[in-house]
Design a protein around this motif. Structure first.
Motif, mmCIF file in Angstrom:
data_model
loop_
_atom_site.group_PDB
_atom_site.id
_atom_site.type_symbol
_atom_site.label_atom_id
_atom_site.label_comp_id
_atom_site.label_asym_id
_atom_site.label_seq_id
_atom_site.Cartn_x
_atom_site.Cartn_y
_atom_site.Cartn_z
ATOM 1 N N SER A 69 0.822 -1.203 0.000
ATOM 2 C CA SER A 69 0.000 0.000 0.000
ATOM 3 C C SER A 69 0.858 1.255 0.000
ATOM 4 N N ALA A 70 1.601 1.453 -1.044
ATOM 5 C CA ALA A 70 2.400 2.673 -1.153
ATOM 6 C C ALA A 70 1.463 3.866 -1.249
ATOM 7 N N LYS A 71 1.810 4.936 -0.572
ATOM 8 C CA LYS A 71 0.966 6.124 -0.547
ATOM 9 C C LYS A 71 1.485 7.144 -1.541
ATOM 10 N N PRO A 72 0.606 7.766 -2.316
ATOM 11 C CA PRO A 72 1.048 8.819 -3.221
ATOM 12 C C PRO A 72 1.655 9.978 -2.446
ATOM 13 N N ALA A 73 2.510 10.721 -3.091
ATOM 14 C CA ALA A 73 3.203 11.834 -2.437
ATOM 15 C C ALA A 73 2.227 12.859 -1.891
ATOM 16 N N GLY A 74 1.094 13.076 -2.557
ATOM 17 C CA GLY A 74 0.101 14.037 -2.097
ATOM 18 C C GLY A 74 -0.429 13.714 -0.714
ATOM 19 N N ASP A 75 -0.502 12.432 -0.351
ATOM 20 C CA ASP A 75 -0.961 12.035 0.979
ATOM 21 C C ASP A 75 -0.043 12.577 2.059
ATOM 22 N N ILE A 79 -1.050 14.211 5.638
ATOM 23 C CA ILE A 79 -0.596 13.561 6.867
ATOM 24 C C ILE A 79 0.202 14.533 7.716
ATOM 25 N N ARG A 80 1.106 15.294 7.102
ATOM 26 C CA ARG A 80 1.906 16.275 7.855
ATOM 27 C C ARG A 80 1.003 17.326 8.518
ATOM 28 N N GLU A 81 0.006 17.795 7.773
ATOM 29 C CA GLU A 81 -0.922 18.772 8.308
ATOM 30 C C GLU A 81 -1.650 18.202 9.517
ATOM 31 N N TRP A 82 -2.207 17.007 9.362
ATOM 32 C CA TRP A 82 -2.916 16.336 10.457
ATOM 33 C C TRP A 82 -1.982 16.118 11.645
ATOM 34 N N ALA A 83 -0.756 15.674 11.358
ATOM 35 C CA ALA A 83 0.198 15.369 12.428
ATOM 36 C C ALA A 83 0.494 16.618 13.251
ATOM 37 N N ARG A 84 0.718 17.741 12.616
ATOM 38 C CA ARG A 84 1.023 18.981 13.343
ATOM 39 C C ARG A 84 -0.170 19.417 14.197
ATOM 40 N N ARG A 95 10.668 11.375 4.352
ATOM 41 C CA ARG A 95 9.697 10.341 4.651
ATOM 42 C C ARG A 95 8.938 10.657 5.932
ATOM 43 N N VAL A 96 7.633 10.451 5.871
ATOM 44 C CA VAL A 96 6.805 10.599 7.065
ATOM 45 C C VAL A 96 7.016 9.329 7.892
ATOM 46 N N PRO A 97 7.357 9.463 9.179
ATOM 47 C CA PRO A 97 7.585 8.260 9.997
ATOM 48 C C PRO A 97 6.383 7.316 9.971
ATOM 49 N N VAL A 100 3.679 7.891 12.567
ATOM 50 C CA VAL A 100 2.790 9.021 12.283
ATOM 51 C C VAL A 100 1.780 8.619 11.219
ATOM 52 N N ARG A 101 2.242 7.940 10.188
ATOM 53 C CA ARG A 101 1.350 7.481 9.120
ATOM 54 C C ARG A 101 0.287 6.540 9.689
ATOM 55 N N ALA A 102 0.705 5.619 10.564
ATOM 56 C CA ALA A 102 -0.233 4.667 11.169
ATOM 57 C C ALA A 102 -1.263 5.386 12.022
ATOM 58 N N ALA A 103 -0.824 6.397 12.791
ATOM 59 C CA ALA A 103 -1.754 7.166 13.619
ATOM 60 C C ALA A 103 -2.755 7.919 12.745
ATOM 61 N N PHE A 104 -2.284 8.478 11.654
ATOM 62 C CA PHE A 104 -3.162 9.183 10.720
ATOM 63 C C PHE A 104 -4.208 8.224 10.149
ATOM 64 N N GLU A 105 -3.764 7.061 9.700
ATOM 65 C CA GLU A 105 -4.687 6.080 9.115
ATOM 66 C C GLU A 105 -5.713 5.604 10.140
ATOM 67 N N GLU A 106 -5.277 5.407 11.371
ATOM 68 C CA GLU A 106 -6.178 4.994 12.447
ATOM 69 C C GLU A 106 -7.232 6.085 12.686
ATOM 70 N N ALA A 107 -6.788 7.342 12.691
ATOM 71 C CA ALA A 107 -7.710 8.456 12.908
ATOM 72 C C ALA A 107 -8.731 8.555 11.769
#
Length: 110
Positions: A69-75, A79-84, A95-97, A100-107
Motif C-alpha cells: 500500500s504505497a501512498k502517493p506523495a500528495g498524501d 498527513i503532515r498537516e494532520w500530524a502537526r 519520509r513521514v515516519p 505518524v502514518r499509522a496514527a493518521f490512518e487509524e484516525a
C-alpha cells in the motif's frame, strides 16, 4: 630520475593490439573485455538486436519492485498537516515516519 610507464591493451579475443575496453553487463554481473576496433564493432553488432528491445536500467543495482500500500506523495501533505494539528513533530520534507502514518490512518478509520 623520470619514469614513463606505457600500458598497451591486448585484444582478449585474438591477441592483437586493443583500442578500447568494452564494459557490459549480463545477468546482474558487469564484464570488461579489451578489444580492437573490429572486435568491438562485432560485439556491438551482435548485441544490437537485444539492446534495441531492452529497457535501460536506472542504476547498476537490480531494480526493486515495490508492492503493498504505497501512498502517493500528495498524501504526505495531508498527513503532515494532520500530524502537526495533533501534536506530532514532523519535518517539512522526507519520509513521514511510519508511526505518524499509522496514527493518521487509524484516525481516518475512526
Amino acid at each position: 630520475m623520470a619514469q614513463q610507464v606505457i600500458t598497451t591493451l591486448v585484444d582478449d579475443i585474438d591477441g592483437s593490439e586493443a583500442s578500447e575496453t568494452v564494459v557490459f553487463g549480463l545477468d546482474g554481473k558487469t564484464y570488461e573485455v579489451d578489444l580492437n576496433d573490429d572486435q568491438a564493432s562485432d560485439l556491438r553488432d551482435a548485441l544490437a538486436p537485444f539492446l534495441g528491445a531492452a529497457r535501460k536500467a536506472s542504476s547498476g543495482r537490480a531494480a526493486v519492485r515495490r508492492t503493498g500500500s504505497a501512498k502517493p506523495a500528495g498524501d504526505s501533505v495531508a498527513i503532515r498537516e494532520w500530524a502537526r494539528e495533533n501534536g506530532f513533530d514532523v519535518n517539512d520534507r522526507g519520509r513521514v515516519p511510519a508511526s505518524v502514518r499509522a496514527a493518521f490512518e487509524e484516525a481516518q478509520r475512526a
